[in-house]
Write an enzyme that holds these catalytic residues in place. Structure first.
Site, mmCIF file in Angstrom:
data_model
loop_
_atom_site.group_PDB
_atom_site.id
_atom_site.type_symbol
_atom_site.label_atom_id
_atom_site.label_comp_id
_atom_site.label_asym_id
_atom_site.label_seq_id
_atom_site.Cartn_x
_atom_site.Cartn_y
_atom_site.Cartn_z
ATOM 1 N N THR A 133 0.819 -1.208 0.000
ATOM 2 C CA THR A 133 0.000 0.000 0.000
ATOM 3 C C THR A 133 0.858 1.266 0.000
ATOM 4 O O THR A 133 2.011 1.229 0.449
ATOM 5 C CB THR A 133 -0.897 -0.018 1.265
ATOM 6 O OG1 THR A 133 -1.440 1.280 1.484
ATOM 7 C CG2 THR A 133 -0.109 -0.400 2.518
ATOM 8 N N ASP A 134 0.270 2.386 -0.427
ATOM 9 C CA ASP A 134 0.994 3.669 -0.343
ATOM 10 C C ASP A 134 1.050 4.172 1.103
ATOM 11 O O ASP A 134 1.796 5.106 1.406
ATOM 12 C CB ASP A 134 0.350 4.726 -1.261
ATOM 13 C CG ASP A 134 -1.101 5.055 -0.931
ATOM 14 O OD1 ASP A 134 -1.702 4.405 -0.042
ATOM 15 O OD2 ASP A 134 -1.651 5.979 -1.578
ATOM 16 N N GLU A 135 0.253 3.536 2.002
ATOM 17 C CA GLU A 135 0.221 4.023 3.389
ATOM 18 C C GLU A 135 1.553 3.814 4.100
ATOM 19 O O GLU A 135 1.813 4.438 5.127
ATOM 20 C CB GLU A 135 -0.925 3.358 4.168
ATOM 21 C CG GLU A 135 -2.267 3.638 3.515
ATOM 22 C CD GLU A 135 -3.460 3.320 4.399
ATOM 23 O OE1 GLU A 135 -3.331 3.345 5.626
ATOM 24 O OE2 GLU A 135 -4.533 3.072 3.832
ATOM 25 N N TYR A 165 -1.686 -0.777 11.048
ATOM 26 C CA TYR A 165 -1.829 -1.420 9.724
ATOM 27 C C TYR A 165 -0.642 -1.088 8.827
ATOM 28 O O TYR A 165 0.039 -1.977 8.304
ATOM 29 C CB TYR A 165 -3.142 -0.972 9.052
ATOM 30 C CG TYR A 165 -3.174 -1.248 7.558
ATOM 31 C CD1 TYR A 165 -3.159 -2.556 7.072
ATOM 32 C CD2 TYR A 165 -3.200 -0.201 6.626
ATOM 33 C CE1 TYR A 165 -3.171 -2.820 5.704
ATOM 34 C CE2 TYR A 165 -3.216 -0.452 5.257
ATOM 35 C CZ TYR A 165 -3.195 -1.764 4.797
ATOM 36 O OH TYR A 165 -3.197 -2.017 3.447
ATOM 37 N N LYS A 169 2.392 -3.472 7.278
ATOM 38 C CA LYS A 169 2.648 -3.639 5.838
ATOM 39 C C LYS A 169 4.082 -3.205 5.510
ATOM 40 O O LYS A 169 4.758 -3.837 4.704
ATOM 41 C CB LYS A 169 1.642 -2.825 5.007
ATOM 42 C CG LYS A 169 0.227 -3.353 5.006
ATOM 43 C CD LYS A 169 0.061 -4.736 4.382
ATOM 44 C CE LYS A 169 0.307 -4.764 2.890
ATOM 45 N NZ LYS A 169 -0.008 -6.112 2.315
ATOM 46 N N ASN A 194 -5.535 4.074 -2.564
ATOM 47 C CA ASN A 194 -6.851 3.555 -2.148
ATOM 48 C C ASN A 194 -7.636 3.003 -3.333
ATOM 49 O O ASN A 194 -7.817 3.698 -4.321
ATOM 50 C CB ASN A 194 -7.693 4.694 -1.560
ATOM 51 C CG ASN A 194 -7.401 4.936 -0.114
ATOM 52 O OD1 ASN A 194 -6.241 4.989 0.293
ATOM 53 N ND2 ASN A 194 -8.445 5.099 0.672
ATOM 54 N N ASN A 195 -8.108 1.781 -3.174
ATOM 55 C CA ASN A 195 -8.940 1.172 -4.215
ATOM 56 C C ASN A 195 -10.418 1.336 -3.872
ATOM 57 O O ASN A 195 -10.780 1.420 -2.701
ATOM 58 C CB ASN A 195 -8.678 -0.326 -4.287
ATOM 59 C CG ASN A 195 -7.393 -0.705 -5.000
ATOM 60 O OD1 ASN A 195 -7.356 -1.698 -5.697
ATOM 61 N ND2 ASN A 195 -6.335 0.066 -4.846
ATOM 62 N N ASP A 294 -12.142 12.494 14.746
ATOM 63 C CA ASP A 294 -11.215 11.991 13.735
ATOM 64 C C ASP A 294 -10.590 10.675 14.182
ATOM 65 O O ASP A 294 -10.558 10.353 15.374
ATOM 66 C CB ASP A 294 -10.108 13.048 13.483
ATOM 67 C CG ASP A 294 -9.518 12.921 12.096
ATOM 68 O OD1 ASP A 294 -9.827 11.950 11.389
ATOM 69 O OD2 ASP A 294 -8.733 13.819 11.717
ATOM 70 N N PRO A 296 -7.542 8.411 15.228
ATOM 71 C CA PRO A 296 -6.241 8.733 15.841
ATOM 72 C C PRO A 296 -5.107 8.545 14.820
ATOM 73 O O PRO A 296 -5.081 7.542 14.105
ATOM 74 C CB PRO A 296 -6.103 7.696 16.968
ATOM 75 C CG PRO A 296 -7.479 7.152 17.192
ATOM 76 C CD PRO A 296 -8.227 7.292 15.899
#
Ligand code: NAD
Length: 357
Positions: A133-135, A165, A169, A194-195, A294, A296
């Site tokens: 993922t780009d995260e 998460y 990854k 994001n997909n 929001d 965290p």
């Protein structure tokens, strides 16, 4: 080719399996534990193909992985199995550490052991494609914070994950690259934005908003709703992944994105506008929008530079955000029974990932 796809009953994995069975002559072995996020109903269109096999296996179970490699003798692995929801990783990180890190380690070792015993030409042709993922890159400057042209994530961007998460990854990406460097094991990594699209489990923003809107429920927006994500239609991602596993170069990383930077609030408003046209009622769907606390550690902006994918592998997305979103909404309207079946007993679209103490 025989491709072992892990996580093939999930959102992106099932799109990959459908894409390969429907558009190539390849054989798929779908290895999936079937957690709450894995649903064989997403594979109805391909389950009777003689080129499709299913193995219900946990990637943390090394003996079972060895059995699957020895039985099916794949030419490549596409590794998508993961715990994938940031909010769940905040509530309970343990499964993320087990599956995303320990499970990836187990899969690497089972695959390396199998690859070591292949004859020379099969060994040379083998690929282990890790889907990430780009995260893992953390977040980028937001237009509120910086004027002028804003940076994008490239394959050279340093890792700075923010959530359990994305940290899990990132760890798995590091393991995969270490297996290449240390053992010469032939890996390739992709990092995608994001997909969205059909068969997306309704805990994620787009399906959650569509279903809540239709049921007259609140449409929760985290914080100000100004977080920016780069949205990619899932079938465009599936095509990109097949290109990488068949044409990508060993040791390379490819960033995959949709060139569709949108604030979350814009995404929700667009869904509401499309629903106003497709399923009109007395009030506007946007009146159901509610702002909630929001997430965290919420990352503010993600955006991908996918120029390497287009220059080296001749891939560009087919869908714009507008065409992809309309297709997605139409799919959810036509597939309410899938939505009901996948949620039954496991999840009622409640808020996850709040820290109470
Ligand atoms: P998903 O949660 O929809 O599906 C994950 C699948 O993995 C499920 O079928 C589940 O049953 C299976 N699984 C989970 N734990 C397992 C285990 N221990 N053993 C075997 N199978 C197991 O996820 P997704 O959205 O399809 O994402 C797939 C991959 O793509 C993930 O690795 C994710 O990090 C990555 N990714 C996702 C996105 C996105 O927007 N969804 C974007 C970029 C990358």
């Amino acid at each position: 080719m025989k491709i072992l796809v892990t996580g093939g009953a999930g959102f992106i994995g099932s799109a990959v399996v459908r894409h390969i069975i429907e558009n190539t002559k390849d054989t798929i072995i779908n290895l999936d534990k079937l957690t709450y996020a894995g649903n064989l109903e997403s594979l109805k269109s391909v389950e009777n193909s003689e080129r499709y096999f299913f193995e219900q296996v946990d990637i943390c179970d090394r003996a079972e992985l060895d059995r699957v490699f020895n039985t099916h003798k794949p030419d490549a692995v596409m590794h998508l199995a993961a715990e994938s929801h940031v909010d769940r990783s905040i509530t309970g990180p343990s499964d993320f550490i087990q599956t995303n890190i320990v499970g990836t380690y187990n899969l690497l070792e089972a695959a390396r052991n199998y690859w070591n015993n292949l004859e020379i030409s099969a060994k040379k042709a083998f690929r282990f494609h890790h889907i990430s993922t780009d995260e893992v890159y953390g977040d980028l400057p937001h237009p509120d914070e910086q004027e002028g042209s804003l940076p994008l994530f490239t394959e050279q961007t340093s890792y700075a994950p923010s959530s359990p998460y994305s940290a899990s990854k990132a760890s798995s990406d590091h393991l995969v690259r270490a297996w290449l460097r240390t053992y010469g094991f032939p890996t390739v990594v992709t990092n995608c934005s994001n997909n969205y699209g059909p068969y997306h489990f309704p805990e994620k923003l787009i399906p959650l908003v569509i279903l809540n809107a239709l049921e007259g429920k609140d449409l929760p927006i985290y914080g100000e709703g100004d977080q920016i994500r780069d949205w990619l239609y899932v079938e465009d991602h599936a095509r990109a992944l097949y290109k990488v596993v068949t044409e990508g170069a060993i040791g390379e990383t490819y960033n995959i994105g949709g060139h569709n930077e949108k604030q979350n609030i814009e995404v929700v408003q667009t869904i509401c506008n499309i629903l106003d046209a497709l399923v009109p009622k007395d009030t506007r769907y946007a009146e159901q929008i509610t702002y909630v606390t929001d997430r965290p550690g919420h990352d503010r902006r993600y955006a991908i530079d996918s120029s390497k994918m287009s220059a080296e592998l001749n891939w560009t997305p087919v869908e714009t955000f507008e065409t992809g979103l309309r297709k997605t909404i139409e799919w959810y309207l036509a597939n309410q029974s899938w939505c009901k079946n996948v949620q039954d007993g496991s999840y009622q679209r409640e808020r996850l990932g709040e820290i109470n103490s």
